[in-house]
Scaffold this motif. Sequence first.
Motif, PDB file in Angstrom:
ATOM      1  N   VAL A 160       6.939   0.682  -2.135  1.00 51.09           N
ATOM      2  CA  VAL A 160       6.315   0.888  -3.301  1.00 51.09           C
ATOM      3  C   VAL A 160       7.445   1.255  -4.556  1.00 51.09           C
ATOM      4  O   VAL A 160       7.425   0.395  -5.516  1.00 51.09           O
ATOM      5  CB  VAL A 160       5.390   1.866  -3.539  1.00 51.09           C
ATOM      6  CG1 VAL A 160       4.719   2.201  -4.967  1.00 51.09           C
ATOM      7  CG2 VAL A 160       4.002   1.441  -2.699  1.00 51.09           C
ATOM      8  N   ALA A 161       8.461   1.995  -4.134  1.00 52.48           N
ATOM      9  CA  ALA A 161       9.498   2.267  -4.930  1.00 52.48           C
ATOM     10  C   ALA A 161      10.292   0.922  -5.559  1.00 52.48           C
ATOM     11  O   ALA A 161      10.629   0.781  -6.692  1.00 52.48           O
ATOM     12  CB  ALA A 161      10.508   3.340  -4.487  1.00 52.48           C
ATOM     13  N   VAL A 162      10.739   0.048  -4.574  1.00 56.16           N
ATOM     14  CA  VAL A 162      11.249  -1.018  -4.634  1.00 56.16           C
ATOM     15  C   VAL A 162      10.537  -1.836  -5.701  1.00 56.16           C
ATOM     16  O   VAL A 162      10.966  -2.577  -6.700  1.00 56.16           O
ATOM     17  CB  VAL A 162      11.873  -1.809  -3.319  1.00 56.16           C
ATOM     18  CG1 VAL A 162      12.276  -3.130  -3.815  1.00 56.16           C
ATOM     19  CG2 VAL A 162      12.873  -0.920  -2.649  1.00 56.16           C
ATOM     20  N   LEU A 163       9.302  -2.272  -5.277  1.00 51.36           N
ATOM     21  CA  LEU A 163       8.357  -3.054  -6.113  1.00 51.36           C
ATOM     22  C   LEU A 163       8.208  -2.654  -7.491  1.00 51.36           C
ATOM     23  O   LEU A 163       7.809  -3.494  -8.469  1.00 51.36           O
ATOM     24  CB  LEU A 163       7.002  -3.289  -5.390  1.00 51.36           C
ATOM     25  CG  LEU A 163       7.139  -4.403  -4.215  1.00 51.36           C
ATOM     26  CD1 LEU A 163       5.621  -4.223  -3.500  1.00 51.36           C
ATOM     27  CD2 LEU A 163       7.487  -5.581  -4.455  1.00 51.36           C
ATOM     28  N   ASP A 205       9.721  -7.140 -11.613  1.00 52.09           N
ATOM     29  CA  ASP A 205       8.886  -7.788 -12.546  1.00 52.09           C
ATOM     30  C   ASP A 205       7.272  -7.584 -12.040  1.00 52.09           C
ATOM     31  O   ASP A 205       7.062  -7.889 -10.966  1.00 52.09           O
ATOM     32  CB  ASP A 205       9.283  -9.439 -12.576  1.00 52.09           C
ATOM     33  CG  ASP A 205       8.602 -10.245 -13.574  1.00 52.09           C
ATOM     34  OD1 ASP A 205       7.413  -9.762 -14.258  1.00 52.09           O
ATOM     35  OD2 ASP A 205       9.010 -11.172 -14.268  1.00 52.09           O
ATOM     36  N   VAL A 206       6.638  -7.366 -13.261  1.00 54.12           N
ATOM     37  CA  VAL A 206       5.279  -7.185 -13.137  1.00 54.12           C
ATOM     38  C   VAL A 206       4.504  -8.293 -12.191  1.00 54.12           C
ATOM     39  O   VAL A 206       3.597  -8.108 -11.593  1.00 54.12           O
ATOM     40  CB  VAL A 206       4.524  -6.725 -14.255  1.00 54.12           C
ATOM     41  CG1 VAL A 206       4.444  -7.727 -15.194  1.00 54.12           C
ATOM     42  CG2 VAL A 206       2.997  -6.017 -13.871  1.00 54.12           C
ATOM     43  N   ALA A 207       4.994  -9.495 -12.516  1.00 58.31           N
ATOM     44  CA  ALA A 207       4.386 -10.594 -11.693  1.00 58.31           C
ATOM     45  C   ALA A 207       4.464 -10.869 -10.368  1.00 58.31           C
ATOM     46  O   ALA A 207       3.717 -11.323  -9.576  1.00 58.31           O
ATOM     47  CB  ALA A 207       4.988 -11.931 -12.520  1.00 58.31           C
ATOM     48  N   VAL A 208       5.714 -10.098 -10.150  1.00 57.72           N
ATOM     49  CA  VAL A 208       6.125 -10.050  -8.774  1.00 57.72           C
ATOM     50  C   VAL A 208       4.881  -8.871  -7.832  1.00 57.72           C
ATOM     51  O   VAL A 208       4.369  -9.472  -6.939  1.00 57.72           O
ATOM     52  CB  VAL A 208       7.459  -9.607  -8.393  1.00 57.72           C
ATOM     53  CG1 VAL A 208       7.727  -9.327  -6.821  1.00 57.72           C
ATOM     54  CG2 VAL A 208       8.371 -10.677  -8.889  1.00 57.72           C
ATOM     55  N   ASN A 209       4.900  -7.962  -8.532  1.00 61.83           N
ATOM     56  CA  ASN A 209       3.737  -7.212  -8.026  1.00 61.83           C
ATOM     57  C   ASN A 209       2.391  -7.780  -8.094  1.00 61.83           C
ATOM     58  O   ASN A 209       1.550  -7.570  -7.102  1.00 61.83           O
ATOM     59  CB  ASN A 209       3.529  -5.833  -8.907  1.00 61.83           C
ATOM     60  CG  ASN A 209       4.663  -4.777  -8.581  1.00 61.83           C
ATOM     61  OD1 ASN A 209       4.742  -3.810  -8.055  1.00 61.83           O
ATOM     62  ND2 ASN A 209       5.896  -5.382  -9.403  1.00 61.83           N
ATOM     63  N   GLY A 210       1.936  -8.515  -8.838  1.00 66.03           N
ATOM     64  CA  GLY A 210       0.839  -9.117  -8.922  1.00 66.03           C
ATOM     65  C   GLY A 210       0.691 -10.050  -7.850  1.00 66.03           C
ATOM     66  O   GLY A 210      -0.537 -10.375  -7.167  1.00 66.03           O
ATOM     67  N   SER A 214      -0.516  -0.448  -7.030  1.00 69.61           N
ATOM     68  CA  SER A 214      -1.174  -0.487  -8.320  1.00 69.61           C
ATOM     69  C   SER A 214      -1.065   0.874  -9.086  1.00 69.61           C
ATOM     70  O   SER A 214      -0.926   0.643 -10.457  1.00 69.61           O
ATOM     71  CB  SER A 214      -2.792  -0.894  -8.043  1.00 69.61           C
ATOM     72  OG  SER A 214      -3.268  -1.476  -9.244  1.00 69.61           O
ATOM     73  N   PHE A 215      -1.421   1.918  -8.489  1.00 71.40           N
ATOM     74  CA  PHE A 215      -1.174   3.214  -9.062  1.00 71.40           C
ATOM     75  C   PHE A 215       0.205   3.642  -9.764  1.00 71.40           C
ATOM     76  O   PHE A 215       0.387   4.109 -10.720  1.00 71.40           O
ATOM     77  CB  PHE A 215      -1.775   4.328  -8.374  1.00 71.40           C
ATOM     78  CG  PHE A 215      -3.338   4.386  -8.101  1.00 71.40           C
ATOM     79  CD1 PHE A 215      -4.054   4.329  -9.218  1.00 71.40           C
ATOM     80  CD2 PHE A 215      -3.890   4.311  -6.914  1.00 71.40           C
ATOM     81  CE1 PHE A 215      -5.613   4.441  -9.118  1.00 71.40           C
ATOM     82  CE2 PHE A 215      -5.293   4.381  -6.797  1.00 71.40           C
ATOM     83  CZ  PHE A 215      -6.114   4.440  -7.920  1.00 71.40           C
ATOM     84  N   HIS A 216       1.147   3.108  -8.976  1.00 67.87           N
ATOM     85  CA  HIS A 216       2.413   3.540  -9.200  1.00 67.87           C
ATOM     86  C   HIS A 216       2.764   2.362 -10.710  1.00 67.87           C
ATOM     87  O   HIS A 216       3.402   2.967 -11.658  1.00 67.87           O
ATOM     88  CB  HIS A 216       3.497   2.785  -8.224  1.00 67.87           C
ATOM     89  CG  HIS A 216       4.753   3.005  -8.465  1.00 67.87           C
ATOM     90  ND1 HIS A 216       5.634   3.886  -8.093  1.00 67.87           N
ATOM     91  CD2 HIS A 216       5.952   2.233  -9.378  1.00 67.87           C
ATOM     92  CE1 HIS A 216       6.881   3.813  -8.509  1.00 67.87           C
ATOM     93  NE2 HIS A 216       7.102   2.836  -9.218  1.00 67.87           N
ATOM     94  N   ASN A 217       2.296   1.215 -10.562  1.00 67.25           N
ATOM     95  CA  ASN A 217       2.462   0.733 -11.957  1.00 67.25           C
ATOM     96  C   ASN A 217       1.682   1.078 -13.164  1.00 67.25           C
ATOM     97  O   ASN A 217       2.057   1.443 -14.292  1.00 67.25           O
ATOM     98  CB  ASN A 217       1.820  -1.031 -12.064  1.00 67.25           C
ATOM     99  CG  ASN A 217       2.922  -1.619 -11.318  1.00 67.25           C
ATOM    100  OD1 ASN A 217       3.589  -2.307 -11.876  1.00 67.25           O
ATOM    101  ND2 ASN A 217       2.879  -1.921  -9.805  1.00 67.25           N
ATOM    102  N   ILE A 218       0.430   1.910 -12.925  1.00 63.61           N
ATOM    103  CA  ILE A 218      -0.234   2.527 -13.927  1.00 63.61           C
ATOM    104  C   ILE A 218       0.484   3.772 -14.585  1.00 63.61           C
ATOM    105  O   ILE A 218       0.818   3.759 -15.605  1.00 63.61           O
ATOM    106  CB  ILE A 218      -1.686   3.048 -13.604  1.00 63.61           C
ATOM    107  CG1 ILE A 218      -2.468   2.083 -13.131  1.00 63.61           C
ATOM    108  CG2 ILE A 218      -2.396   3.704 -14.579  1.00 63.61           C
ATOM    109  CD1 ILE A 218      -3.725   2.368 -12.511  1.00 63.61           C
ATOM    110  N   ILE A 219       1.286   4.701 -13.526  1.00 64.60           N
ATOM    111  CA  ILE A 219       1.723   5.740 -13.999  1.00 64.60           C
ATOM    112  C   ILE A 219       3.050   5.384 -14.690  1.00 64.60           C
ATOM    113  O   ILE A 219       3.592   6.255 -15.581  1.00 64.60           O
ATOM    114  CB  ILE A 219       2.080   6.441 -12.739  1.00 64.60           C
ATOM    115  CG1 ILE A 219       0.826   7.066 -11.932  1.00 64.60           C
ATOM    116  CG2 ILE A 219       2.872   7.944 -13.061  1.00 64.60           C
ATOM    117  CD1 ILE A 219       0.897   7.358 -10.708  1.00 64.60           C
TER     118      ILE A 219
END
Length: 504
Positions: free
Chosen positions: A152-155, A159-164, A311-316
């Motif tokens: 999760v730390a690496v992602l 880019d947010v699109a990669v996470n998606g 997902s929560f990592h991205n929100i925070i």
Amino acid sequence: MSSTATQPPGSQLSDALARDRLGVPAIVFFMMSAAAPLTVVAGVVPTGLAVTGLTGIAIAFLAVALVLAIFSVGYVAMARHIANAGAFYAYISQGLGKPVGVGASWVALLSYNMFQVASYGGFGAIAQPLFLDWFGVDVQWWILALAAWALVAVLGVRDVAVNGKVLATLLVAEIALTVIFAIANMTMDGFTPSADALDPGTLVGAGSGALLVMAVTGFVGFEQSVVFSEESRDPRRTVPRATYVAIALIAVTYAFASWAMISAAGDNVVQRAGEEGPELFFNLAAVQLGDTALHMGHILFLTSLIAASISFHNIIARYMFSLGREGVLPRAFGRTVPGTGAPKNGSLAQSAVGLVVIVLFAVMGWDPLVELFFWGGSGGGLGVLLLVTLTSFAVIGYFARNKVGEDVLHRVIAPVVSSVILLVMSYLAVDNIAKLLGVEPGSTPAIVVPSAFAVLFVAGVIWALYLRSARPQTYSGIGLGARSATTGGGGFSAALNENTEYNR
């Protein structure tokens, strides 16, 4: 389009989130991954049955979906006028005042961090016996949790699109398996459709507050459409569509799967839920589908927790970006990764929090399943419910002062109706906090969880009032996002010269 924007000298917005990266499907994947369908159906539902003894969880999901849909009418209308990665923070600031908004932002950070670290505890605790069964290796839960944390730390700085794309892959498989297992439950010999699971009477009986919060917990993430508004394509259309699509899909999936599970388990479903826990959903389906399906279910259960963590990592990270950009937190949090537009320091800070919590629980020998996964997730659900309630009132306040091209349904009717219902739900949730956590009334967890939210909220309000008197330019930019006029030093750092340059 470039992922960063060139800012005028002195502008407080030193970096910008990546623009035009996300469409409706990508945002829906983020929203539903935070909701973690398989984790909720296999984990939250059996826990809710065991703790409350109430079997009306299916109707609770549908009721909460209806309330959130009504709330979203005003919520997405406000999103058409405010694009800010801070979401609840920005809306409450502009609807109920900056001090309330800052207090709410601190509650939001605690709530989402509770979900985030809870997912690490759940992953480690659930993966440990599975690894022993599959590979004959007894790996400590915290080692497995650290492996998930590292991914999760690496992602988080990609880019947010990669996470998606990662979330899309995991989510499609997760939902497909949930539906297949639910259908398998319906084909069991002696399957009798449960009327209790859809009984509206359970929503007003004893323990109903705990039941509703558990249902709300399953929807946490639906508000992410607004969190990603700055990175979406045509947010005026993308945000509303993604919000309603996600709420509908979550509600149908949860209600159907939980109803099928309760029906298949029969009259002793509460007892079985207490004895088997998350295994109840898998054990029932395995009768029809065999051990291979059981193992596949376990694998996707673990990936569901990882998807929720991402997902929560991205929100925070985006909340911290928003607060740093405006000077409420140190300005270092308002910086992004060149080329990807990811909120770099906000992401790194969240990773640090996750690491500290995992290490602390490992050293102290605390229970990662009950004291981290269950209590953390339940407490986070309460915090989000309180934030949604405040935001609903903020929508009313905003449109009372800004009649900006929205009809009376979006400005008044839907926000008022949702505010009243959400206020009642919040009262029931706080009143049933002990039952929600599965502890005795007056015990330490029952006191600490709501008190922590109250203390942080008050502290945030006090901090905002300090900014108003000591750093008025910083204060004036609160909740404005990319339009913030703030310059100079960050909220917790020494004040620097501030000017009146606006980045519009």
